[in-house]
Design a protein around this motif. Structure first.
Motif, PDB file in Angstrom:
ATOM      1  N   ARG A  57       5.693  -0.769 -13.476  1.00 46.96           N
ATOM      2  CA  ARG A  57       4.413  -0.660 -12.146  1.00 46.96           C
ATOM      3  C   ARG A  57       4.815  -1.234 -11.255  1.00 46.96           C
ATOM      4  NH1 ARG A  57       0.042   2.155 -12.606  1.00 46.96           N
ATOM      5  NH2 ARG A  57      -1.016   0.848 -11.008  1.00 46.96           N
ATOM      6  N   GLU A  58       4.921  -0.549  -9.963  1.00 44.89           N
ATOM      7  CA  GLU A  58       5.373  -1.194  -8.862  1.00 44.89           C
ATOM      8  C   GLU A  58       4.103  -1.480  -7.603  1.00 44.89           C
ATOM      9  OE1 GLU A  58      10.046  -0.695  -8.236  1.00 44.89           O
ATOM     10  OE2 GLU A  58       8.758   0.875  -7.722  1.00 44.89           O
ATOM     11  N   MET A  59       4.145  -2.512  -6.925  1.00 43.47           N
ATOM     12  CA  MET A  59       3.284  -2.357  -5.908  1.00 43.47           C
ATOM     13  C   MET A  59       4.234  -2.731  -4.499  1.00 43.47           C
ATOM     14  SD  MET A  59       0.043  -4.666  -4.726  1.00 43.47           S
ATOM     15  CE  MET A  59      -1.330  -3.971  -5.682  1.00 43.47           C
ATOM     16  N   LEU A  60       5.008  -3.669  -4.559  1.00 39.84           N
ATOM     17  CA  LEU A  60       5.932  -3.778  -3.415  1.00 39.84           C
ATOM     18  C   LEU A  60       7.155  -2.983  -3.741  1.00 39.84           C
ATOM     19  CD1 LEU A  60       6.011  -7.704  -3.424  1.00 39.84           C
ATOM     20  CD2 LEU A  60       4.575  -6.222  -2.171  1.00 39.84           C
ATOM     21  N   VAL A  76      -5.929  -0.490 -21.421  1.00 40.50           N
ATOM     22  CA  VAL A  76      -5.970  -1.129 -19.845  1.00 40.50           C
ATOM     23  C   VAL A  76      -4.888  -2.146 -19.727  1.00 40.50           C
ATOM     24  CG1 VAL A  76      -7.446  -1.940 -18.149  1.00 40.50           C
ATOM     25  CG2 VAL A  76      -8.440  -0.056 -19.533  1.00 40.50           C
ATOM     26  N   ASN A  77      -5.209  -3.036 -20.540  1.00 40.01           N
ATOM     27  CA  ASN A  77      -4.308  -4.235 -20.383  1.00 40.01           C
ATOM     28  C   ASN A  77      -2.722  -3.736 -20.616  1.00 40.01           C
ATOM     29  OD1 ASN A  77      -6.171  -6.140 -19.621  1.00 40.01           O
ATOM     30  ND2 ASN A  77      -6.762  -6.416 -22.017  1.00 40.01           N
ATOM     31  N   ASN A  78      -2.485  -3.151 -21.609  1.00 41.47           N
ATOM     32  CA  ASN A  78      -0.812  -2.699 -21.731  1.00 41.47           C
ATOM     33  C   ASN A  78      -0.388  -1.979 -20.428  1.00 41.47           C
ATOM     34  OD1 ASN A  78      -1.039  -3.829 -24.227  1.00 41.47           O
ATOM     35  ND2 ASN A  78      -1.356  -1.927 -25.294  1.00 41.47           N
ATOM     36  N   ALA A  79      -1.292  -1.002 -19.721  1.00 41.68           N
ATOM     37  CA  ALA A  79      -0.892  -0.459 -18.799  1.00 41.68           C
ATOM     38  C   ALA A  79      -0.808  -1.137 -17.494  1.00 41.68           C
ATOM     39  CB  ALA A  79      -1.964   0.698 -18.520  1.00 41.68           C
ATOM     40  N   ARG A  80      -1.651  -2.113 -17.127  1.00 39.80           N
ATOM     41  CA  ARG A  80      -1.617  -2.919 -16.161  1.00 39.80           C
ATOM     42  C   ARG A  80      -0.577  -3.908 -16.216  1.00 39.80           C
ATOM     43  NH1 ARG A  80      -4.620  -7.599 -15.263  1.00 39.80           N
ATOM     44  NH2 ARG A  80      -5.579  -8.293 -17.317  1.00 39.80           N
ATOM     45  N   ARG A  81       0.036  -4.302 -17.271  1.00 36.24           N
ATOM     46  CA  ARG A  81       1.137  -5.271 -17.549  1.00 36.24           C
ATOM     47  C   ARG A  81       2.309  -4.334 -17.632  1.00 36.24           C
ATOM     48  NH1 ARG A  81      -2.894  -8.273 -21.315  1.00 36.24           N
ATOM     49  NH2 ARG A  81      -3.703  -9.739 -19.917  1.00 36.24           N
ATOM     50  N   ASP A 114      -4.242  -7.322  -9.940  1.00 37.68           N
ATOM     51  CA  ASP A 114      -4.738  -7.251 -11.212  1.00 37.68           C
ATOM     52  C   ASP A 114      -4.329  -5.887 -11.854  1.00 37.68           C
ATOM     53  OD1 ASP A 114      -5.856  -9.671 -12.062  1.00 37.68           O
ATOM     54  OD2 ASP A 114      -7.807  -9.032 -11.425  1.00 37.68           O
ATOM     55  N   GLY A 115      -3.999  -4.808 -10.977  1.00 37.81           N
ATOM     56  CA  GLY A 115      -3.316  -3.437 -11.633  1.00 37.81           C
ATOM     57  C   GLY A 115      -2.089  -3.664 -11.615  1.00 37.81           C
ATOM     58  N   TYR A 116      -1.289  -4.501 -11.300  1.00 37.86           N
ATOM     59  CA  TYR A 116       0.067  -4.410 -11.113  1.00 37.86           C
ATOM     60  C   TYR A 116       0.657  -6.025 -11.369  1.00 37.86           C
ATOM     61  CZ  TYR A 116      -0.937  -0.267  -8.278  1.00 37.86           C
ATOM     62  OH  TYR A 116      -1.507   0.824  -7.757  1.00 37.86           O
ATOM     63  N   VAL A 117       0.410  -6.406 -12.920  1.00 41.54           N
ATOM     64  CA  VAL A 117       0.425  -7.901 -12.955  1.00 41.54           C
ATOM     65  C   VAL A 117       1.983  -8.226 -13.162  1.00 41.54           C
ATOM     66  CG1 VAL A 117       0.369  -9.119 -15.106  1.00 41.54           C
ATOM     67  CG2 VAL A 117      -1.598  -7.636 -14.525  1.00 41.54           C
ATOM     68  N   TRP A 118       2.980  -7.133 -13.349  1.00 40.94           N
ATOM     69  CA  TRP A 118       4.610  -7.651 -13.858  1.00 40.94           C
ATOM     70  C   TRP A 118       4.983  -8.084 -12.232  1.00 40.94           C
ATOM     71  CZ3 TRP A 118       9.172  -6.586 -11.550  1.00 40.94           C
ATOM     72  CH2 TRP A 118      10.113  -7.247 -12.415  1.00 40.94           C
ATOM     73  N   ARG A 172       0.682  -1.190   0.037  1.00 39.83           N
ATOM     74  CA  ARG A 172      -0.009   0.193  -0.061  1.00 39.83           C
ATOM     75  C   ARG A 172       0.806   1.256  -0.163  1.00 39.83           C
ATOM     76  NH1 ARG A 172      -4.791   1.023  -2.013  1.00 39.83           N
ATOM     77  NH2 ARG A 172      -5.547  -0.691  -1.115  1.00 39.83           N
ATOM     78  N   LEU A 173       1.812   1.402   0.879  1.00 33.58           N
ATOM     79  CA  LEU A 173       2.604   2.914   1.300  1.00 33.58           C
ATOM     80  C   LEU A 173       3.865   2.832   0.879  1.00 33.58           C
ATOM     81  CD1 LEU A 173       0.720   3.466   4.641  1.00 33.58           C
ATOM     82  CD2 LEU A 173       0.025   4.173   2.426  1.00 33.58           C
ATOM     83  N   ILE A 174       4.760   1.618   1.023  1.00 31.32           N
ATOM     84  CA  ILE A 174       6.106   2.250   0.737  1.00 31.32           C
ATOM     85  C   ILE A 174       6.608   2.337  -0.656  1.00 31.32           C
ATOM     86  CG2 ILE A 174       6.806  -0.372   0.471  1.00 31.32           C
ATOM     87  CD1 ILE A 174       8.945   0.524   2.575  1.00 31.32           C
ATOM     88  N   ALA A 175       5.795   1.690  -1.625  1.00 35.44           N
ATOM     89  CA  ALA A 175       6.382   1.979  -3.051  1.00 35.44           C
ATOM     90  C   ALA A 175       5.001   1.858  -4.029  1.00 35.44           C
ATOM     91  CB  ALA A 175       7.216   0.562  -3.415  1.00 35.44           C
ATOM     92  N   ARG A 176       3.947   1.741  -3.791  1.00 36.98           N
ATOM     93  CA  ARG A 176       2.982   1.465  -4.610  1.00 36.98           C
ATOM     94  C   ARG A 176       2.919   2.603  -5.552  1.00 36.98           C
ATOM     95  NH1 ARG A 176      -3.076  -0.064  -5.262  1.00 36.98           N
ATOM     96  NH2 ARG A 176      -2.810  -1.722  -3.699  1.00 36.98           N
ATOM     97  N   ASP A 177       2.828   2.536  -6.887  1.00 38.12           N
ATOM     98  CA  ASP A 177       2.308   3.416  -7.892  1.00 38.12           C
ATOM     99  C   ASP A 177       1.080   3.784  -7.814  1.00 38.12           C
ATOM    100  OD1 ASP A 177       5.004   3.823  -9.056  1.00 38.12           O
ATOM    101  OD2 ASP A 177       4.760   1.848 -10.041  1.00 38.12           O
TER     102      ASP A 177
END
Length: 581
Positions: free
Chosen positions: A348-351, A339-344, A440-444, A315-320
């Motif tokens: 894009r980072e979550m962790l 949409v699919n190109n963007a989420r893949r 699903d928004g941070y597929v990589w 959530r907070l430390i690195a999420r785009d």
């Protein structure tokens, strides 16, 4: 009892200069914080100078230590207050193993956190606090086991909105007699004022705290309100918590540099986030990463040779910043390819790279049977037919229900081998994530984690919260024909409303909708979109079993518990995938 080496003592004692006090053993008779006798009214105020109004708690258990928490309420001073603690192997405190005294003050909101060291693995301990003649409630806690472990049982929960209802779920969990720990996956509290969040209001936030939380004192006051709830107090006093934050501990749909529910008129977001996290570390039984670090919360817990639990910050430390369908819509048409190109997008980072590298190292060196991710948002591929996403984005609940009904008929025809027209097949095949705030928004990064588990032959179980509904997913790479690499168990909420509220569904309609979603969504094996509850997960050497347990209501303090075994799902070690029990 394990003794600390000099090097270990120097390392952990560095924390004692900050918000956490280190306890290494008996310190003799307590000073003005109290005495080793039982003088004073338990939890009360015997001489008018102090009281323990917010209970006690324990958390972040390890094999040789556990963190203890309380808050003392000074009634006659705004200066420093002396607080003593005692830890024993018995509820009568005849066999003391730790004691000591510290001071707290307004700078810490009069909270006290004691890291109790040199404990034995897999043992139950009792603790209490004393201050100026008052004695707290007695708490019970437990260290983690080490070596060969036959079973680990966790209660998993998230999303407790005070105005939305009573915390009956906490009371239900407190009735469990064999828990090793409670895993709280965030949204421990909500930042909104009365009437700001989309829910019927069962309880009112008192006027003194009825504003949106922005400043440090706002967040502190809201924690204080929550911790007067008797059900929450009892649960905290009974079992150690392993907790992590989600977005509402700061603001709705938070990310590294902002939040949906933060506007420029509310000041600098970074200052708000740091204030929120300071209050979190003050009020939650969470061990800080270091004396000066109240932003890092990812950490791991080893339950012997059976379970390694990794608590992640998604959530907070690195999420785009989250993707938004509104940016890809023209009228009622979504640019699905964009949409699919963007989420893949691999950028894009979550962790974030640092946390992902930490997780990779932990997993590769672990020899535990089960690798368990404790984190906030759904990891499963929750792909809905595109037309349903459009109607949901437009707030057209009637259209959502109508479309799901029609699509379910088409899916059943397809599953039975019948033929569909090109247009009908397209209605089923053209899918998009229902929630871009989830994995699903941070597929990589998700695929990186799944590949890590698969390459190392790990048994993966993901725990999730956030959605207010219960789900069980088979986890695959971003490929509908890919092999299952693990499973996901997602808990319902403590009190926050689910899809049934937002879509205006009756109980029977919600049950039908859940069955429809299980049919329409590849990989989804179980859904409950209408009940509040928690998740009990039991690990053995051969299987991980999830039992969803639901309370009959959150709108009344009287409730019954629904724990039908039909809700249970399991996965077998060495054979990833969900089956009924």
């Amino acid at each position: 009892m394990k003794r600390l080496t000099r090097r270990e003592f120097l390392r952990v004692s560095a924390l004692s200069a900050g918000a956490v006090v280190v306890s290494t053993g008996l310190a003799g008779c307590l000073s003005s914080g109290g005495s080793s006798s039982d003088s004073g009214d338990e939890g009360g105020d015997s001489n008018g100078s102090a009281a323990f109004q917010h209970g006690v708690a324990s958390g972040d258990p390890l094999q040789d230590r556990v963190l203890l928490w309380t808050r003392v309420t000074p009634l006659e001073t705004d200066g420093a207050v002396s607080v003593g603690w005692e830890v024993a192997t018995d509820a009568s405190f005849a066999n003391l193993v730790h004691s000591g005294t510290t001071e707290t003050n307004a700078g810490r909101d009069y909270t006290v956190k004691v890291d109790v060291l040199s404990l034995s693995p897999g043992e139950t301990y009792y603790y209490r606090f004393k201050s100026q003649g008052s004695t707290s409630l007695v708490g019970q806690t437990r260290t983690l086991p080490e070596g060969s472990v036959s079973q680990v049982t966790l209660a998993v929960m998230s999303c407790a909105n005070y105005p939305a209802g009573y915390f009956n779920v906490y009371d239900a969990v407190a009735q469990e007699s064999d828990l090793d720990a409670v895993v709280h996956l965030g949204d421990y509290l909500y930042e909104y004022a009365n009437g700001q969040y989309g829910t019927d209001e069962v309880r009112q936030i008192p006027d003194a705290n009825d504003t949106e939380l922005v400043a440090l004192e706002d967040y502190r006051s809201r924690y204080a309100l929550y911790r007067t709830d008797s059900n929450l107090q009892v649960l905290h006093a009974q079992v150690p918590f392993i907790a992590v934050w989600d977005d509402h501990e700061v603001a709705n749909d938070a990310w590294e540099s902002g939040a949906q529910n933060h506007q420029g008129s509310e000041g600098d977001y970074s200052e708000r986030k740091l204030a929120a996290l300071q209050a979190y570390f003050e009020w939650m039984p969470v061990r800080p990463a270091s004396e000066d670090d109240e932003e890092t919360i990812y950490r791991s817990f080893a339950f012997g040779d059976l379970v390694n639990l990794y608590m992640l910050d998604t959530r907070l430390i690195a999420r785009d910043e989250q993707l938004d369908y509104d940016d890809y819509m023209s009228g009622d048409i979504i640019d699905r390819e964009a949409v699919n190109n963007a989420r893949r997008d691999a950028n894009r980072e979550m962790l974030g790279a640092e946390q992902l590298a930490w997780l990779s190292n932990q997993v590769q060196t672990s020899t535990a049977t089960w690798q368990v991710l404790g984190q906030q948002v759904l990891m499963g591929r929750m792909l809905f037919p595109e037309e349903v996403i459009v109607s949901y984005q437009n707030g057209d609940s009637a259209a959502v229900i109508s479309q799901l009904t029609e699509l379910l008929v088409l899916k059943e025809i397809e599953n039975s081998g019948g033929s569909l027209t090109t247009d009908q097949q397209a209605r089923l095949d053209n899918t998009l994530p229902y929630n871009l705030d989830a994995w699903d928004g941070y597929v990589w990064e998700r695929d990186e984690i799944f590949q890590l588990m698969a390459d190392n032959g790990k048994n993966l179980v993901v725990l999730a919260g956030d959605t207010h509904n219960a789900w069980a997913n088979n986890l695959t790479l971003d490929d509908p024909d890919g092999d299952v690499v693990g499973v996901e168990f997602a808990t319902a909420s403590v009190s926050s409303p689910g899809l049934e509220y937002y879509l205006g569904l009756s109980a029977s309609e919600a049950a039908t909708a859940a069955q429809g979603l299980e049919t329409l969504i590849d990989g989804l094996e179980y859904a409950n979109v209408s009940q509040r509850g928690y998740l009990r997960v039991t690990f053995t050497a051969t299987e991980a079993r999830a039992d969803w347990r639901f309370v009959s209501t959150a709108t009344d303090s009287s409730y019954s518990l629904d724990s039908d075994s039909a809700y249970a799902r399991r996965t077998v070690a060495g054979a990833p995938g969900l089956t009924s029990v």
